[in-house]
Design a protein around this motif. Structure first.
Motif, mmCIF file in Angstrom:
data_model
loop_
_atom_site.group_PDB
_atom_site.id
_atom_site.type_symbol
_atom_site.label_atom_id
_atom_site.label_comp_id
_atom_site.label_asym_id
_atom_site.label_seq_id
_atom_site.Cartn_x
_atom_site.Cartn_y
_atom_site.Cartn_z
ATOM 1 N N TYR A 57 0.858 -1.198 0.000
ATOM 2 C CA TYR A 57 0.000 0.000 0.000
ATOM 3 C C TYR A 57 0.891 1.243 0.000
ATOM 4 C CZ TYR A 57 -3.556 3.288 1.927
ATOM 5 O OH TYR A 57 -4.404 4.346 2.162
ATOM 6 N N ARG A 58 1.909 1.211 0.869
ATOM 7 C CA ARG A 58 2.821 2.361 0.970
ATOM 8 C C ARG A 58 3.537 2.575 -0.368
ATOM 9 N NH1 ARG A 58 7.867 4.062 2.808
ATOM 10 N NH2 ARG A 58 8.739 1.990 2.466
ATOM 11 N N GLN A 59 4.020 1.472 -0.931
ATOM 12 C CA GLN A 59 4.775 1.591 -2.194
ATOM 13 C C GLN A 59 3.877 2.090 -3.337
ATOM 14 O OE1 GLN A 59 7.868 1.631 -2.578
ATOM 15 N NE2 GLN A 59 8.480 0.800 -0.593
ATOM 16 N N GLN A 60 2.640 1.596 -3.385
ATOM 17 C CA GLN A 60 1.711 2.041 -4.432
ATOM 18 C C GLN A 60 1.464 3.544 -4.319
ATOM 19 O OE1 GLN A 60 0.533 1.056 -7.114
ATOM 20 N NE2 GLN A 60 0.075 -1.106 -7.155
ATOM 21 N N LEU A 61 1.277 3.996 -3.075
ATOM 22 C CA LEU A 61 1.001 5.426 -2.888
ATOM 23 C C LEU A 61 2.210 6.280 -3.254
ATOM 24 C CD1 LEU A 61 -1.038 5.323 0.410
ATOM 25 C CD2 LEU A 61 -1.825 6.338 -1.729
ATOM 26 N N ILE A 62 3.401 5.824 -2.861
ATOM 27 C CA ILE A 62 4.604 6.609 -3.210
ATOM 28 C C ILE A 62 4.711 6.707 -4.729
ATOM 29 C CG2 ILE A 62 7.139 6.618 -3.178
ATOM 30 C CD1 ILE A 62 6.956 5.253 -0.397
ATOM 31 N N ARG A 63 4.487 5.577 -5.408
ATOM 32 C CA ARG A 63 4.561 5.550 -6.882
ATOM 33 C C ARG A 63 3.554 6.542 -7.478
ATOM 34 N NH1 ARG A 63 1.622 3.352 -10.935
ATOM 35 N NH2 ARG A 63 0.010 2.723 -9.480
ATOM 36 N N MET A 64 2.319 6.445 -7.013
ATOM 37 C CA MET A 64 1.260 7.222 -7.648
ATOM 38 C C MET A 64 1.372 8.714 -7.304
ATOM 39 S SD MET A 64 -2.555 5.894 -7.443
ATOM 40 C CE MET A 64 -3.930 6.960 -7.758
ATOM 41 N N PRO B 246 -1.842 -3.235 -14.567
ATOM 42 C CA PRO B 246 -1.447 -4.131 -13.469
ATOM 43 C C PRO B 246 -1.756 -3.572 -12.080
ATOM 44 C CG PRO B 246 0.481 -3.116 -14.511
ATOM 45 C CD PRO B 246 -0.702 -2.743 -15.344
ATOM 46 N N ASN B 247 -1.825 -2.229 -11.963
ATOM 47 C CA ASN B 247 -1.974 -1.651 -10.617
ATOM 48 C C ASN B 247 -3.416 -1.524 -10.151
ATOM 49 O OD1 ASN B 247 0.910 -0.955 -10.084
ATOM 50 N ND2 ASN B 247 0.626 0.216 -11.965
ATOM 51 N N THR B 248 -4.361 -1.456 -11.111
ATOM 52 C CA THR B 248 -5.743 -1.160 -10.721
ATOM 53 C C THR B 248 -6.314 -2.111 -9.658
ATOM 54 O OG1 THR B 248 -6.260 0.025 -12.747
ATOM 55 C CG2 THR B 248 -8.124 -0.907 -11.586
ATOM 56 N N PRO B 249 -6.160 -3.448 -9.797
ATOM 57 C CA PRO B 249 -6.816 -4.308 -8.799
ATOM 58 C C PRO B 249 -6.392 -3.986 -7.364
ATOM 59 C CG PRO B 249 -6.030 -5.609 -10.658
ATOM 60 C CD PRO B 249 -5.499 -4.216 -10.862
ATOM 61 N N GLN B 250 -5.087 -3.781 -7.155
ATOM 62 C CA GLN B 250 -4.617 -3.490 -5.796
ATOM 63 C C GLN B 250 -5.093 -2.106 -5.328
ATOM 64 O OE1 GLN B 250 -0.332 -3.482 -5.146
ATOM 65 N NE2 GLN B 250 -0.654 -5.187 -3.707
ATOM 66 N N LEU B 251 -5.089 -1.136 -6.262
ATOM 67 C CA LEU B 251 -5.514 0.223 -5.875
ATOM 68 C C LEU B 251 -7.000 0.242 -5.524
ATOM 69 C CD1 LEU B 251 -3.620 2.354 -8.586
ATOM 70 C CD2 LEU B 251 -2.963 2.006 -6.214
ATOM 71 N N VAL B 252 -7.791 -0.547 -6.236
ATOM 72 C CA VAL B 252 -9.229 -0.599 -5.954
ATOM 73 C C VAL B 252 -9.455 -1.356 -4.644
ATOM 74 C CG1 VAL B 252 -11.443 -1.547 -6.758
ATOM 75 C CG2 VAL B 252 -9.953 -0.330 -8.370
ATOM 76 N N ALA C 238 3.633 12.806 -0.398
ATOM 77 C CA ALA C 238 4.464 11.613 -0.613
ATOM 78 C C ALA C 238 5.529 11.480 0.471
ATOM 79 C CB ALA C 238 5.101 11.663 -1.996
ATOM 80 N N GLU C 239 6.053 12.627 0.942
ATOM 81 C CA GLU C 239 7.098 12.580 1.979
ATOM 82 C C GLU C 239 6.586 11.937 3.270
ATOM 83 O OE1 GLU C 239 10.299 16.169 1.335
ATOM 84 O OE2 GLU C 239 8.259 16.761 1.841
ATOM 85 N N THR C 240 5.264 12.037 3.523
ATOM 86 C CA THR C 240 4.731 11.428 4.754
ATOM 87 C C THR C 240 4.869 9.905 4.736
ATOM 88 O OG1 THR C 240 2.476 11.187 3.888
ATOM 89 C CG2 THR C 240 2.979 13.257 5.036
ATOM 90 N N LEU C 241 5.194 9.355 3.539
ATOM 91 C CA LEU C 241 5.315 7.893 3.419
ATOM 92 C C LEU C 241 6.770 7.438 3.417
ATOM 93 C CD1 LEU C 241 2.556 7.818 0.743
ATOM 94 C CD2 LEU C 241 2.421 6.477 2.858
ATOM 95 N N GLY C 242 7.709 8.376 3.558
ATOM 96 C CA GLY C 242 9.109 7.968 3.698
ATOM 97 C C GLY C 242 10.105 8.616 2.767
ATOM 98 N N PRO C 243 9.852 8.674 1.455
ATOM 99 C CA PRO C 243 10.920 9.204 0.588
ATOM 100 C C PRO C 243 11.112 10.700 0.778
ATOM 101 C CG PRO C 243 8.912 8.872 -0.685
ATOM 102 C CD PRO C 243 8.628 8.358 0.707
#
Ligand code: 3HC
Length: 320
Positions: free
Chosen positions: A37-44, A214-220, A93-98
């Motif tokens: 979840y964290r990685q998806q959010l950082i990406r998006m 590929p990302n939609t199922p996890q994001l939904v 995005a910074e709130t998630l680490g990077p």
């Protein structure tokens, strides 16, 4: 290695996390969240931030060429707003680490993606109207969903603010297009030419078809997205087609037709080879866009250094 007790604890945390999302609660920084979840959010969120920042370039190129003072002021304000959007999003995005520096390095080194749409040139003044009308219109549809529904609090809240501003951007673009489409023959020709060039790249903004996303199922699943790429694209087309017809503007799609039973305007096939090439760095302006961002980063180095030195100096009396 995780033992059965750890696994049970992880499963309990995941179940509680998913229950919170199902109840419509926001996940906040510091709350437990799955690593994916964290990685998806950082990406998006970082891709979204980069899109706002790179998105300043095609329109910024027209600030000095705006046809009158009013249009110049509006365009200046709009481009400035996009910089602000980038700010909110990098903070989220910074709130998630990077760190911001890490995200910017990814952009400047060509590792990060940003919206396909900003890799096309702005050839005439009519393009500025069409960007507001089409591109900001597409962005609003997508980001209103994220503002209302995105399960991550800082991202949802950033999008509330962004959408309020984007709706002005869209309205000023639409107003320009209406003026030009109902103006002189030359204005009408320019705006039709802009529609022809921006129609397909704008539809690509919603991302690949659902079966190739590929990302939609996890994001939904985790409430980050609540509508899929194809659903949003269809809503956008359904809204826009009657408006363009009303302005007597042609849509560059010979296969476009209305489907009675679904009430949808059905588009022809998008050129996905073009989409994948553009998002992998091989579009008409990718090199130019990154070169401009790198130059701006270098030219702004002294400002960052001066601010860091000033912040250090302000700490000195406390140390004494
Ligand atoms: N441009 C560039 N890359 C894109 C893309 C696009 N329009 N659409 C999809 N992609 C990329 C994805 O990032 C993904 O690559 P990755 O896995 O390496 O990150 C790959 O293509 C497959 O796509 P998916 O459908 O699986 O990706 P998503 O489920 O994340 O959906 C998205 C893509 C709809 C763009 C989604 O990420 C999203 O809603 N992002 C937030 C909004 C955003 O970034 N908007 C930018 C618009 S521009 C803007 O707002 C500026 C304003 O001024 C107009």
């Amino acid at each position: 290695m995780n033992g059965p007790t750890d696994r049970n604890a992880d499963e309990r945390e995941l179940a509680e996390f998913e229950a919170r999302i199902a109840r419509g609660e926001k996940i906040e920084p510091g709350d437990w969240m799955p690593e994916e979840y964290r990685q998806q959010l950082i990406r998006m969120i970082s891709q979204h931030a980069h899109s706002e920042i790179v998105g300043m370039l095609p329109e910024g190129a027209w600030i000095t060429r705006a046809p009158n003072l009013r249009r110049k002021m509006v365009l200046l304000a709009k481009v400035q707003d996009e910089a602000g959007h980038g700010e909110y999003l990098y903070h989220a995005a910074e709130t998630l680490g990077p760190t911001r520096e890490e995200m910017l390095d990814d952009l400047l080194d060509g590792r990060a993606k940003y919206s396909n749409i900003f890799n096309y040139p702005t050839l005439t003044w009519a393009d500025i109207g069409i960007i507001g009308y089409f591109v900001d219109g597409a962005a609003i549809l997508n980001q209103t969903m994220l503002a209302r529904c995105s399960s991550y609090g800082p991202y949802a809240r950033a999008n509330v603010r962004i959408c309020a501003e984007e709706s002005f951007h869209m309205k000023q673009g639409k107003e320009m297009v209406i003026r030009m489409a109902t103006g002189t023959a030359e204005q009408k020709r320019l705006v039709q030419d802009a529609v022809n060039r921006w129609w397909w790249p704008t539809l690509m903004m919603f991302g690949p078809h659902d079966q190739h996303s590929p990302n939609t199922p996890q994001l939904v699943r985790w409430g980050i997205k609540t509508r899929t790429n194809d659903e949003l694209r269809q809503t956008f087309v359904n809204n826009l087609v009657p408006e363009l017809h009303a302005l007597d503007l042609e849509i560059p799609d010979p296969d476009l037709h209305y489907e009675e039973e679904s009430g949808n305007w059905i588009i022809g096939e998008i050129d996905w080879d073009e989409f994948w090439a553009v998002i992998h760095g091989d579009g008409p302006c990718n090199e130019e866009r990154l070169a401009a961002r790198r130059r701006a980063h270098e030219e702004g180095r002294w400002v960052r250094e001066a601010m860091a030195a000033y912040a250090e100096r302000k700490k000195e009396p406390e140390r004494a």
